[in-house]
Design a protein around this motif. Structure first.
Motif, PDB file in Angstrom:
ATOM      1  N   GLU A  33      -2.872   9.954   1.498  1.00  0.00           N
ATOM      2  CA  GLU A  33      -2.768  10.384   2.433  1.00  0.00           C
ATOM      3  C   GLU A  33      -2.083   9.788   3.645  1.00  0.00           C
ATOM      4  N   VAL A  34      -1.173  10.427   4.078  1.00  0.00           N
ATOM      5  CA  VAL A  34      -0.684   9.198   4.716  1.00  0.00           C
ATOM      6  C   VAL A  34      -0.355  10.375   6.365  1.00  0.00           C
ATOM      7  N   CYS A  35      -0.952   9.473   7.643  1.00  0.00           N
ATOM      8  CA  CYS A  35      -0.156   9.897   8.816  1.00  0.00           C
ATOM      9  C   CYS A  35       1.253   9.995   9.370  1.00  0.00           C
ATOM     10  N   MET A  36       1.450   9.796   9.993  1.00  0.00           N
ATOM     11  CA  MET A  36       3.204   9.293  10.885  1.00  0.00           C
ATOM     12  C   MET A  36       2.890  10.279  12.127  1.00  0.00           C
ATOM     13  N   GLU A  37       2.840   8.972  13.164  1.00  0.00           N
ATOM     14  CA  GLU A  37       3.315   8.925  14.359  1.00  0.00           C
ATOM     15  C   GLU A  37       5.164   8.672  14.428  1.00  0.00           C
TER      16      GLU A  37
END
Length: 90
Positions: A33-37
């Motif tokens: 799971e990767v969160c990008m901003e």
């Protein structure tokens, strides 16, 4: 149609069906799971892959597809370091 032709068609279909079943089996070893901003927007996506790097790259691309608009933004987003990465080996 001859008997040989019918048998070839049946075996061809069975071979194709076996390939489809085999290729859809969950053979991926990593789930990330990767969160990008990017530009004030955040999105998290989960992806699976045979390697951890492949799973991370796919999750980054999927998250950036949601928060970036246009090719230039998509490229810039994928070059941004992830906000968070959480990987599990299956």
């Amino acid at each position: 149609m001859s008997k040989t032709s019918k048998l070839l068609i049946v075996f061809g279909f069975l071979g194709f069906l076996a390939y489809v079943v085999y290729s859809t089996l969950d053979l991926h070893q990593y789930s990330c799971e990767v969160c990008m901003e990017f530009r004030g927007q955040t999105d998290c996506r989960t992806a699976a892959g045979e390697t951890e790097a492949e799973a991370v790259r796919t999750a980054i691309e999927n998250a950036c597809a949601q928060i970036a608009s246009g090719m230039t933004d998509s490229i810039a987003c994928t070059q941004t370091p992830p906000k968070s990465v959480n990987c599990k080996q299956r």
